[in-house]
Scaffold this motif. Sequence first.
Motif, PDB file in Angstrom:
ATOM      1  N   VAL A 101     -83.319  12.915  58.834  1.00 18.04           N
ATOM      2  CA  VAL A 101     -82.847  11.575  59.204  1.00 18.04           C
ATOM      3  C   VAL A 101     -81.754  11.693  60.274  1.00 18.04           C
ATOM      4  CG1 VAL A 101     -81.621   9.558  58.320  1.00 18.04           C
ATOM      5  CG2 VAL A 101     -83.492  10.525  57.021  1.00 18.04           C
ATOM      6  N   GLY A 142     -80.904   8.527  62.612  1.00 16.76           N
ATOM      7  CA  GLY A 142     -81.062   7.430  61.672  1.00 16.76           C
ATOM      8  C   GLY A 142     -79.866   7.313  60.751  1.00 16.76           C
ATOM      9  N   LEU A 185     -82.869   4.472  57.396  1.00 15.91           N
ATOM     10  CA  LEU A 185     -83.930   5.445  57.592  1.00 15.91           C
ATOM     11  C   LEU A 185     -84.015   6.393  56.403  1.00 15.91           C
ATOM     12  CD1 LEU A 185     -86.172   6.440  59.421  1.00 15.91           C
ATOM     13  CD2 LEU A 185     -84.506   7.837  60.632  1.00 15.91           C
ATOM     14  N   GLU A 201     -87.316   7.039  54.149  1.00 12.70           N
ATOM     15  CA  GLU A 201     -87.888   8.376  53.980  1.00 12.70           C
ATOM     16  C   GLU A 201     -87.923   8.796  52.508  1.00 12.70           C
ATOM     17  OE1 GLU A 201     -90.170  11.105  54.801  1.00 12.70           O
ATOM     18  OE2 GLU A 201     -89.441   9.945  56.500  1.00 12.70           O
TER      19      GLU A 201
END
Length: 120
Positions: free
Chosen positions: A81, A86, A90, A94
């Motif tokens: 990330v 991110g 994010l 994920e």
Amino acid sequence: MLEMTREEFEELVAQALDRIPPELTRLMDNVAVFVEDEPPADDPELLGLYEGTPLTERGEWYAGVLPDRITIYRGPTLRMVGRENGGRELAVEEIEITVVHEIAHHFGIDDARLHTLGYG
């Protein structure tokens, strides 16, 4: 690397599990979910791992066994990330993808099908 405490990460995993539809979680059987900081040294980029016997492969022989194990790895997830610049959003995305991916293995869905569905 995105900074996040282990407790925060574990909470995001718990939230991802809570988003699994109840009709699916009721079907899950003899499986436990764990968070570890790092994966095995031979696969340092691994985000999650399912270890066990998928529901589709269990037969009458399946009794008295230890629970299947789903492990979500904090370190590689936060590094990935971070590389993508991110933030927390994010990471949430994920983690959810990884949780769904590993639960799908519990249901007997293989990596090829998961990639087709966008959970690769």
